[in-house]
Design a protein around this motif. Structure first.
Motif, PDB file in Angstrom:
ATOM      1  N   LEU A   1       0.726  -1.205  -0.025  1.00 35.60           N
ATOM      2  CA  LEU A   1      -0.019   0.037   0.015  1.00 35.60           C
ATOM      3  C   LEU A   1       0.837   1.136  -0.097  1.00 35.60           C
ATOM      4  O   LEU A   1       0.451   2.304  -0.621  1.00 35.60           O
ATOM      5  N   ALA A   2       2.272   1.173   0.253  1.00 38.90           N
ATOM      6  CA  ALA A   2       3.080   2.267   0.528  1.00 38.90           C
ATOM      7  C   ALA A   2       3.660   2.414  -0.736  1.00 38.90           C
ATOM      8  O   ALA A   2       4.693   3.338  -1.147  1.00 38.90           O
ATOM      9  N   GLY A   3       3.297   1.465  -1.815  1.00 41.24           N
ATOM     10  CA  GLY A   3       4.198   1.540  -3.245  1.00 41.24           C
ATOM     11  C   GLY A   3       5.245   0.520  -3.261  1.00 41.24           C
ATOM     12  O   GLY A   3       6.255   0.579  -4.105  1.00 41.24           O
ATOM     13  N   GLY A   4       5.605  -0.162  -2.358  1.00 42.65           N
ATOM     14  CA  GLY A   4       6.446  -1.181  -2.241  1.00 42.65           C
ATOM     15  C   GLY A   4       6.197  -2.539  -3.081  1.00 42.65           C
ATOM     16  O   GLY A   4       5.024  -2.733  -3.559  1.00 42.65           O
ATOM     17  N   PRO A   5       7.052  -3.575  -3.174  1.00 49.59           N
ATOM     18  CA  PRO A   5       6.770  -4.732  -3.971  1.00 49.59           C
ATOM     19  C   PRO A   5       5.678  -5.629  -3.157  1.00 49.59           C
ATOM     20  O   PRO A   5       5.771  -5.656  -1.990  1.00 49.59           O
ATOM     21  N   ALA A   6       5.065  -6.393  -4.351  1.00 51.53           N
ATOM     22  CA  ALA A   6       4.140  -7.502  -3.672  1.00 51.53           C
ATOM     23  C   ALA A   6       4.952  -8.664  -3.547  1.00 51.53           C
ATOM     24  O   ALA A   6       5.837  -8.858  -4.034  1.00 51.53           O
ATOM     25  N   PHE A   7       4.577  -9.602  -2.663  1.00 50.96           N
ATOM     26  CA  PHE A   7       5.194 -10.889  -2.542  1.00 50.96           C
ATOM     27  C   PHE A   7       4.192 -11.704  -1.611  1.00 50.96           C
ATOM     28  O   PHE A   7       3.362 -11.388  -0.940  1.00 50.96           O
ATOM     29  N   ASN A   8       4.292 -12.991  -1.768  1.00 51.87           N
ATOM     30  CA  ASN A   8       3.450 -14.167  -1.100  1.00 51.87           C
ATOM     31  C   ASN A   8       4.223 -14.308   0.401  1.00 51.87           C
ATOM     32  O   ASN A   8       5.339 -14.321   0.498  1.00 51.87           O
ATOM     33  N   VAL A   9       3.297 -14.253   1.063  1.00 51.80           N
ATOM     34  CA  VAL A   9       3.707 -14.769   2.615  1.00 51.80           C
ATOM     35  C   VAL A   9       3.409 -16.014   3.077  1.00 51.80           C
ATOM     36  O   VAL A   9       2.274 -16.609   2.853  1.00 51.80           O
ATOM     37  N   GLU A  10       4.453 -16.766   3.492  1.00 51.75           N
ATOM     38  CA  GLU A  10       4.261 -17.956   4.124  1.00 51.75           C
ATOM     39  C   GLU A  10       3.272 -18.083   5.410  1.00 51.75           C
ATOM     40  O   GLU A  10       3.401 -16.924   6.078  1.00 51.75           O
ATOM     41  N   LEU A  11       2.468 -18.966   5.377  1.00 51.71           N
ATOM     42  CA  LEU A  11       1.353 -18.882   6.768  1.00 51.71           C
ATOM     43  C   LEU A  11       1.591 -20.493   7.384  1.00 51.71           C
ATOM     44  O   LEU A  11       2.297 -21.406   6.937  1.00 51.71           O
ATOM     45  N   GLY A  12       0.957 -20.312   8.560  1.00 48.87           N
ATOM     46  CA  GLY A  12       0.707 -21.647   9.272  1.00 48.87           C
ATOM     47  C   GLY A  12       1.401 -21.242  10.661  1.00 48.87           C
ATOM     48  O   GLY A  12       1.630 -22.389  11.478  1.00 48.87           O
ATOM     49  N   ARG A  13       1.623 -20.088  10.985  1.00 52.02           N
ATOM     50  CA  ARG A  13       2.150 -19.688  12.432  1.00 52.02           C
ATOM     51  C   ARG A  13       1.008 -19.912  13.419  1.00 52.02           C
ATOM     52  O   ARG A  13      -0.137 -19.765  12.891  1.00 52.02           O
ATOM     53  N   ARG A  14       1.374 -20.454  14.751  1.00 53.27           N
ATOM     54  CA  ARG A  14       0.518 -20.290  15.748  1.00 53.27           C
ATOM     55  C   ARG A  14       1.006 -19.197  16.845  1.00 53.27           C
ATOM     56  O   ARG A  14       2.244 -18.726  16.945  1.00 53.27           O
ATOM     57  N   ASP A  15       0.105 -18.973  17.684  1.00 57.27           N
ATOM     58  CA  ASP A  15       0.480 -17.753  18.657  1.00 57.27           C
ATOM     59  C   ASP A  15       1.076 -18.258  19.830  1.00 57.27           C
ATOM     60  O   ASP A  15       0.727 -19.358  20.261  1.00 57.27           O
ATOM     61  N   GLY A  16       1.925 -17.590  20.337  1.00 55.27           N
ATOM     62  CA  GLY A  16       2.860 -18.011  21.359  1.00 55.27           C
ATOM     63  C   GLY A  16       2.182 -17.877  22.654  1.00 55.27           C
ATOM     64  O   GLY A  16       1.057 -17.243  22.940  1.00 55.27           O
ATOM     65  N   LEU A  17       2.744 -18.524  23.498  1.00 52.52           N
ATOM     66  CA  LEU A  17       2.147 -18.755  25.005  1.00 52.52           C
ATOM     67  C   LEU A  17       3.105 -18.038  26.085  1.00 52.52           C
ATOM     68  O   LEU A  17       2.613 -18.023  27.281  1.00 52.52           O
ATOM     69  N   VAL A  18       3.972 -17.202  25.613  1.00 49.95           N
ATOM     70  CA  VAL A  18       4.753 -16.371  26.359  1.00 49.95           C
ATOM     71  C   VAL A  18       5.208 -14.899  25.992  1.00 49.95           C
ATOM     72  O   VAL A  18       5.398 -14.643  24.618  1.00 49.95           O
ATOM     73  N   SER A  19       5.011 -14.091  26.926  1.00 48.92           N
ATOM     74  CA  SER A  19       5.288 -12.588  26.440  1.00 48.92           C
ATOM     75  C   SER A  19       5.680 -11.839  27.804  1.00 48.92           C
ATOM     76  O   SER A  19       4.843 -11.679  28.531  1.00 48.92           O
ATOM     77  N   LYS A  20       6.835 -11.578  27.945  1.00 45.10           N
ATOM     78  CA  LYS A  20       7.669 -10.979  29.017  1.00 45.10           C
ATOM     79  C   LYS A  20       8.248  -9.931  28.897  1.00 45.10           C
ATOM     80  O   LYS A  20       9.232 -10.074  27.815  1.00 45.10           O
ATOM     81  N   ALA A  21       8.327  -8.798  29.333  1.00 47.17           N
ATOM     82  CA  ALA A  21       9.407  -7.688  29.359  1.00 47.17           C
ATOM     83  C   ALA A  21      10.725  -7.970  29.429  1.00 47.17           C
ATOM     84  O   ALA A  21      11.485  -7.661  28.718  1.00 47.17           O
TER      85      ALA A  21
END
Length: 332
Positions: A138-158
């Motif tokens: 949308l900013a005028g950059g190149p289009a590319f395919n995104v690989e998918l299949g990630r799952r959300d993590g269970l850890v988030s610590k500062a």
């Protein structure tokens, strides 16, 4: 003889099963992961991102930076999205406090749109990866395919953040060392730095280059004098304003970032070193002269970045709300 043949057949079947199990345990991302379960996911996310962008231009750099910061801590698992009532989640660490709220909101809005059509199927991590690609386009950059299949993590610590994000004062060796931890090369470092063609920086991130560079010179002599004066005007001493990372085309994804480096207009020390260090200088010059080479390297680097520390298969979860773990088993 027949007995030995039978044993060899059984052994072959056993080894094949072991191999299949190994491949399953080392699951890989694939571009068509949601082909059956949510075939319109990319269109849904793109529409949500476009709608958000129509409301505020900060959507573009905010979302792209959010993706970088997420992948460098715990891997690309949307751990950056978690809100902790105790203020001790990844997003609460000082280096992440400057992340634009509009980046978070972009992912939240896209997740809500996806959930309306494909409930409980698409991870926040995948939505963030798609949104990061979409804002580049949308900013005028190149289009590319995104690989998918990630799952959300269970850890988030500062506490997991310190020492794991690149700092504005880093030299090339420090940048290379940090990126190499994630299997990213020096070319990837230089290409991903090109994202600084978008967005803003706080004056405090580079004020030393204007007012206290060294005993010999208060102003960093590698800065173009006119650019230094422009920065001083926008960043009076001890005033932490925001300025564009790219003074030439701040809202367009292009190779102006590298042209700026050649002209002494790299804002952060970690930008300037890419041109001043002889090891990286040729690549910067190439990207400045050949936008196609930059676009190709950026696409390759983004795809590699998107594989960092991913959770797949039975790892992690598919969050219902990107800002919260599904149950209390999450660690924030």
């Amino acid at each position: 003889m027949e007995v030995w043949r039978g044993l060899l057949v059984l052994l072959g079947l056993y080894l094949m099963m072991i191999g299949m199990q190994g491949r399953r345990s080392e699951a890989r991302l694939v571009e068509n992961f949601y082909r059956s379960s949510c075939p319109n996911v990319q269109a849904i996310v793109k529409q949500a991102v476009s709608t958000k962008l129509s409301q505020t231009p900060i959507t573009i750099p905010g979302t792209l930076r959010l993706f970088f910061h997420d992948c460098f801590i715990e891997g690309c698992d949307a751990s950056i999205m978690i809100h902790s009532p105790n203020g001790d989640a990844e997003k609460d660490y000082s280096d992440n406090l400057s992340l634009a709220g509009d980046g978070f909101d972009t992912v939240v809005k896209a997740k809500q749109a996806v959930e309306a059509q494909c409930p409980g199927v698409v991870s926040c991590a995948d939505i963030l990866a798609l949104a990061a690609r979409d804002v580049v386009v949308l900013a005028g950059g190149p289009a590319f395919n995104v690989e998918l299949g990630r799952r959300d993590g269970l850890v988030s610590k500062a506490s997991r953040v310190p020492g794991n994000l690149p700092e504005p004062f880093f030299n090339l060796k420090q940048l290379n060392t940090m990126f190499a931890k994630h299997n990213l090369s020096q070319t990837d470092v230089i290409a991903l730095s090109g994202a600084h063609t978008l967005g803003l920086s706080h004056c405090s991130r580079f004020a030393n280059r204007l007012y206290s560079f060294s005993n010999a010179s208060a102003v960093d002599p590698s800065l173009d004098p006119g650019y230094a004066k422009q920065l001083m005007s926008g960043c009076p001493r001890d005033v932490d304003n925001l300025v564009h990372l790219d003074p030439q085309t701040p809202d367009t994804f292009d190779n102006a970032y590298y042209q700026n480096l050649l002209a002494g207009k790299g804002l952060l020390t970690s930008d300037e070193v890419l041109f001043s260090d002889s090891a990286s200088k040729p690549t910067v010059i190439d990207f400045a002269k050949n936008p196609g080479n930059f676009n190709g390297a950026f696409i390759a680097a983004m795809r590699k970045l998107g594989r960092v520390g991913v959770k797949t298969g039975n790892q992690g979860e598919i969050r219902k709300d990107c800002a919260a773990f599904n149950n209390d088993h999450g660690d924030s």
